[in-house]
Design a protein around this motif. Structure first.
Motif, short mmCIF file in Angstrom:
data_model
loop_
_atom_site.label_atom_id
_atom_site.label_comp_id
_atom_site.label_asym_id
_atom_site.label_seq_id
_atom_site.Cartn_x
_atom_site.Cartn_y
_atom_site.Cartn_z
N GLN A 118 55.14 38.25 87.83
CA GLN A 118 53.84 38.40 87.19
C GLN A 118 52.82 37.33 87.56
OE1 GLN A 118 56.34 39.55 83.91
NE2 GLN A 118 54.48 40.24 82.87
N GLN A 141 47.10 48.68 92.05
CA GLN A 141 47.33 49.46 90.84
C GLN A 141 47.61 48.58 89.64
OE1 GLN A 141 50.39 52.37 91.44
NE2 GLN A 141 49.24 53.39 93.07
N LYS A 142 48.30 47.50 89.87
CA LYS A 142 48.61 46.61 88.75
C LYS A 142 47.49 45.61 88.51
CE LYS A 142 53.48 47.30 89.29
NZ LYS A 142 54.83 46.79 89.24
N GLN A 143 46.37 45.83 89.16
CA GLN A 143 45.19 44.99 88.94
C GLN A 143 45.42 43.54 89.31
OE1 GLN A 143 42.40 46.50 88.10
NE2 GLN A 143 42.49 47.44 86.07
N MET B 1 45.64 50.92 85.36
CA MET B 1 46.85 50.08 85.27
C MET B 1 48.01 50.83 84.61
SD MET B 1 47.77 46.32 84.45
CE MET B 1 46.55 45.67 83.31
N LYS B 2 48.94 51.24 85.42
CA LYS B 2 50.15 51.89 84.87
C LYS B 2 50.92 50.86 84.07
CE LYS B 2 51.83 55.96 87.11
NZ LYS B 2 52.16 55.79 88.53
N LYS B 4 54.13 49.08 82.73
CA LYS B 4 55.49 48.91 83.26
C LYS B 4 56.50 49.53 82.31
CE LYS B 4 57.18 45.38 85.25
NZ LYS B 4 57.59 44.07 85.78
N THR B 52 60.41 39.27 84.02
CA THR B 52 60.92 37.91 84.19
C THR B 52 60.43 36.98 83.09
OG1 THR B 52 60.00 38.38 86.36
CG2 THR B 52 61.51 36.54 86.17
N LEU B 53 59.19 37.18 82.69
CA LEU B 53 58.62 36.30 81.68
C LEU B 53 59.38 36.40 80.36
CD1 LEU B 53 56.64 35.17 83.43
CD2 LEU B 53 54.81 36.44 82.30
#
Lengths: 339, 339
Positions: A118, A141-143, B1-2, B4, B52-53
């Motif tokens: 991230q 897509q994930k900005q 934004m898809k 997750k 991961t976070l």
DNA sequence: TTGTACGCGTTATCAT
DNA sequence: ATGATAACGCGTACAA
């Protein structure tokens, strides 16, 4: 292992609630000046430190930025990274390094790995001309802001920081012409990369603009290695009418060329002038110092980082695509100075 | 934004609970083979990726490792970083880069900043000999593995990967003696750093072991810069009985020495032999190639990373202190080859 | 202005 | 073998 103090600890001590503490620390407007000061004061006393991970989980911002390069132990990329790090560190960002070694698989896996961690952005120099474009799309897509430096790929909405390779090559070639070179060869590299295509184009244009004959057989592609420079230069020198100038898209092939020319008993710059590209440190150190085109890598790193910072500061709505082009500087040294 | 997909999503789809999914994915023993397969299968289908976070927040492990160096745009450090990155990446770790520019303040703030980012370890090369030791203690208290490479600090319980600077210097000096040098000068550097103290000691010991006279006035400290090498060498050459050999603790001062010697019309290696330290790339490229002591930086990086991996894999209880010492290799080139 | 309550996504500890 | 629930530490919409 001492436990870290959390906002709960300091809330308990002050008979407040964690929320209030959080707000106070984040300078939220709706909080009394008194409690703000009090909270900050005791936070300091208790050695409070914000848990970045928790904040990242909550806000989605990790304050980490991924940097992908072919390799770090190259002067150029190391310098770019230096610039990036220096620009980002004061803003609280950390720089995560990834190497691709020019392997497509690693390029893809690095991006995914960074995405998974991230990161708030990815700054990269394309290392494989044919890496599947899908990976980049997944970033978009994930900005997650993506910014190219040096080796870019033409993509809609992606900012980039590059140098004007065409102009650098043009200037270098023109310089050779000014020094009296009539037949100038070009040590090129894989032209599926824009940078090498542009250097080739700049070289060609300079040739044509100044009344010299353009001869495709004087252009040879090779990897950026000393031995390659030697090998190709050998073929040049064996021509019945050998070149009297060499413009190389790499300092390493330029060095190889110089070594080969000397080995043939010819003089530089009297018989043949040589100009390289990148301004690697060693070009300055040689007895016969090598003229080269400087790419101001640290500046490139800084600008790349700045472009990223801009992108994250701007409202997500408006997408700006910035294309920053640095002007390279020709550093003239002995290898091409006749007069 | 898809959005997750999370373990909840895949739990919902399978009429399971998030806990089960988590267990299945983590290969927990007490889970039926069926559900494990099923979960993994659908996880794949739904493009699930572990956050991961969240895991980091929960487990306290961020899978990030901080690397602190004076600067990244130096061949030595860049190469070490390369080794570290290559070793750590396959294990799922990311490498976070920090530069200190030899400033104590930055050294401290970098550590704190990394600590705050909850890195799982810190690998560093001391850049300031007098940085307050408290910072390191704060690492130890938080159980964050700290490993020194190259420039270390003698501390209890801290592992380190260094090279045998004494031996490298000894070998280089002995080599000069073997070449017939009778009066060997030493371009030194700030000896509050162990590495430079050790190189000085190795030089001195070699002199004494081989019946030469040790003369303190032939040892001069300076920064690792070409101009410094020139300046000091000038004073050497102006002596009534000038040295016939120079062992430099830096390739840059060695280069400066060579330039100055040539400028005085003396020959290398016939009149004066020169050996440097670090095996910087340029030493190989020169027409008059420079002998130097190689520190195998990539190997150093790999070993440093391995030491870290070991440390995290071991039960927290037993604390091992590993001191790895690499043997440097003298690369003999023209600048010191008389025979 | 401050408190309440919940969610971020995961894992660990209880039960069942 | 699986489910329910709490907890990691923080931020924030909502309520008071």
């Amino acid at each position: 292992m001492k436990k870290k103090t959390t906002i709960y600890d300091i809330a308990a001590k002050l008979n407040l609630t964690a929320a209030t503490v959080s707000r106070a620390l984040n300078n939220n407007k709706k909080i009394s000046e008194n409690t703000r000061k009090l909270v900050k004061q005791t936070a300091l006393e208790m050695n409070y430190e914000q848990n970045t991970l928790a904040r990242a989980l909550k806000s989605g911002k990790s304050f980490n930025v991924g940097v992908i390069v072919p390799r770090v132990d190259s002067n150029f990329f190391a310098s770019v990274i230096r610039g990036i790090e220096e620009e980002l560190y004061p803003k609280g960002y950390h720089v995560i390094i990834c190497q691709t070694h020019n392997q497509e698989i690693l390029e893809t896996s690095n991006i995914n790995s960074l995405l998974n961690a991230q990161v708030d952005g990815v700054l990269m120099s394309i290392s494989n001309a044919k890496t599947n474009i899908e990976v980049f799309d997944s970033l978009l897509q994930k900005q997650v802001p993506l910014i190219f430096f040096d080796r870019k790929r033409e993509m809609d909405g992606i900012s980039s920081v590059t140098i004007d390779d065409f102009n650098g090559a043009y200037t270098a070639t023109k310089h050779l012409i000014d020094q009296g070179c009539k037949k100038i060869a070009h040590l090129s590299n894989d032209r599926s990369f824009e940078i090498f295509k542009d250097r080739y184009a700049g070289y060609k244009q300079a040739i044509l603009d100044h009344g010299l004959e353009f001869d495709e057989s004087l252009v040879v592609e090779s990897a950026s290695k000393i031995d390659e420079g030697k090998r190709i230069t050998k073929t040049f020198l064996e021509m019945q009418n050998r070149p009297d100038g060499i413009f190389s898209s790499s300092d390493f092939t330029a060095l190889g060329a110089i070594q080969e020319i000397k080995a043939h008993g010819l003089r530089i710059p009297q018989d043949i002038c040589v100009v390289g590209f990148s301004n690697e440190p060693f070009t300055r150190f040689m007895d016969l110092s090598i003229s080269s085109v400087d790419q101001s890598p640290i500046e490139m790193g800084r600008l790349t980082a700045q472009a990223f910072l801009e992108e994250v500061s701007i409202k997500k709505k408006l997408k700006v695509q910035k294309k920053i082009v640095l002007q390279p500087e020709l550093i003239i040294r002995k290898s091409s100075t006749r007069y």
